[in-house]
Design a protein around this motif. Structure first.
Motif, PDB file in Angstrom:
ATOM      1  N   ASP A  29     -16.361  11.842  24.411  1.00 15.03           N
ATOM      2  CA  ASP A  29     -16.971  10.684  23.756  1.00 15.03           C
ATOM      3  C   ASP A  29     -16.031  10.083  22.711  1.00 15.03           C
ATOM      4  O   ASP A  29     -15.924   8.856  22.575  1.00 15.03           O
ATOM      5  N   THR A  49     -13.181   8.254  24.557  1.00 15.26           N
ATOM      6  CA  THR A  49     -13.683   6.994  25.110  1.00 15.26           C
ATOM      7  C   THR A  49     -13.827   5.943  24.027  1.00 15.26           C
ATOM      8  O   THR A  49     -13.470   4.766  24.216  1.00 15.26           O
ATOM      9  N   ALA A  50     -14.330   6.356  22.867  1.00 16.34           N
ATOM     10  CA  ALA A  50     -14.515   5.424  21.753  1.00 16.34           C
ATOM     11  C   ALA A  50     -13.180   4.926  21.208  1.00 16.34           C
ATOM     12  O   ALA A  50     -13.050   3.760  20.818  1.00 16.34           O
ATOM     13  N   SER A  66     -14.385   1.413  19.723  1.00 19.29           N
ATOM     14  CA  SER A  66     -15.686   1.576  19.067  1.00 19.29           C
ATOM     15  C   SER A  66     -15.749   2.817  18.176  1.00 19.29           C
ATOM     16  O   SER A  66     -16.788   3.094  17.565  1.00 19.29           O
ATOM     17  N   TRP A  67     -14.657   3.561  18.081  1.00 19.01           N
ATOM     18  CA  TRP A  67     -14.662   4.807  17.313  1.00 19.01           C
ATOM     19  C   TRP A  67     -14.957   4.548  15.833  1.00 19.01           C
ATOM     20  O   TRP A  67     -14.470   3.565  15.241  1.00 19.01           O
TER      21      TRP A  67
END
Length: 342
Positions: free
Chosen positions: A276, A279-280, A285-286
């Motif tokens: 996750d 991916t972020a 989007s992290w």
């Protein structure tokens, strides 16, 4: 360094760590990263990941968990993965800086003693994202993750009490740190869930890695009546085997250490959180939050029983599985207690 393909590069640390427990001793349940705002991140097209480990990737414990999770995340998102193993606290900052200088986008400091080193290096490389087991403060490009294995310890306590026909179980670990105290108290609470009259013996051996002492502590508990032991440090399972008791392993499936004695193990799977996070970072989007993935996220689970589930009464097993489902759904919250003990 970036190839757009999954490729593992190994870097050997200069000084070997003395045991996995030193790396996982100060985890907190959540919310320890609120004192710096996370800046907007730019998406990363060809992600590269590096992980710095305090011990060997073949320890069947903390470091192997981190390494395998980084590998799984790299496979999932198509990222290059590099690692450095056997990195001491003294060499952590230099190793992290080397990876950052080489252009790695996501750098994971997989030891709960690498937090300060991570913060220092992160300040020099604001374009990189860092994930630390814990940190004393926060930075806009530093997130944290923890090990809420106390949720699994509760289930282990239930199993131990259900199997212990004589009413005594044991728990052997290293030093009284928050993570291990939370684990102990959850184990006690789980045992009392099954048998309110249960006796739970506990031993802190005073060292993060001393297999002979752990074995001796295990044997002493067995001589005091413990029929099932929670093995929180290396050597405990050896004592259980020698004393004819059952054991419940930690972090990885440790049945191979004692096929007739290791009832199950409390697993910590970091692949979901690392994937996750990766991916972020890729999609921009992290954020610099604390990632606490437990039973609900499938990161804390019980290992296969390898046929030893026949030792667990059917009604106890049903109750354990029901409680596990309640933890996953949020219906039941495992108490988090870090009170020191005598």
């Amino acid at each position: 360094m970036k190839s757009g393909l999954h490729r593992t590069l190994a870097v050997v640390g200069l000084v070997a760590a003395i045991g996995f427990t030193s790396a996982c001793s100060t985890a907190v349940p959540s919310g320890n990263t609120d004192n710096a705002t996370s800046a907007a991140r730019t998406p990363v097209e060809d992600l590269s990941i590096a992980i710095v480990l305090s011990g060997p990737i073949t320890d069947n414990d903390f470091n192997q968990v981190g390494y395998e999770a980084a590998e799984a995340a790299g496979e999932e998102v198509g990222a290059e993965v590099a690692y450095a193993e056997n990195v001491s606290d003294a060499n952590a900052e230099r190793t992290l800086r080397n990876f950052a200088s080489d252009g790695y986008d996501l750098i994971i400091a997989h030891s709960f003693s690498f937090g300060d080193a991570t913060l220092r290096v992160a300040a020099e490389f604001p374009d990189a994202v860092f994930m630390a087991g814990t940190a004393t403060s926060n930075a806009e490009n530093v997130g944290t993750y923890d090990n809420p294995d106390y949720q699994g310890a509760y289930l282990a306590g239930m199993l131990a009490a259900g199997v212990a026909s004589e009413g005594t179980v044991g728990w052997v670990s290293a030093i009284q740190t928050p993570n291990l105290l939370a684990n102990l108290h959850a184990y006690e609470a789980g045992a009392e869930d099954i048998n309110p009259e249960i006796t739970v013996l506990h031993s802190f051996i005073g060292s993060f890695y001393d297999p002979p002492r752990a074995r001796e502590a295990a044997l002493a508990q067995i001589q005091s009546g413990a029929q099932v032991l929670s093995a929180q440090t290396v050597g405990t399972i050896d004592g259980a085997i020698d004393g004819g008791a059952l054991a419940i392993g930690a972090l990885t499936d440790q049945n191979f250490l004692g096929p007739d004695n290791v009832l199950t193990s409390v697993l910590w799977d970091l692949a979901p959180v690392f994937t996750d996070v990766a991916t972020a970072v890729q999609d921009g989007s992290w954020t610099n939050e604390n990632y606490s993935y437990g039973v609900a996220e499938g990161s804390i689970t019980l290992a296969d029983f390898h046929g030893l589930d026949s030792r667990v009464p059917a009604d106890v097993m049903a109750t354990v599985l029901e409680r596990e489902a309640e933890i996953a759904s949020g219906e039941f919250e495992v108490p988090y207690d870090v009170t020191t003990v005598d």
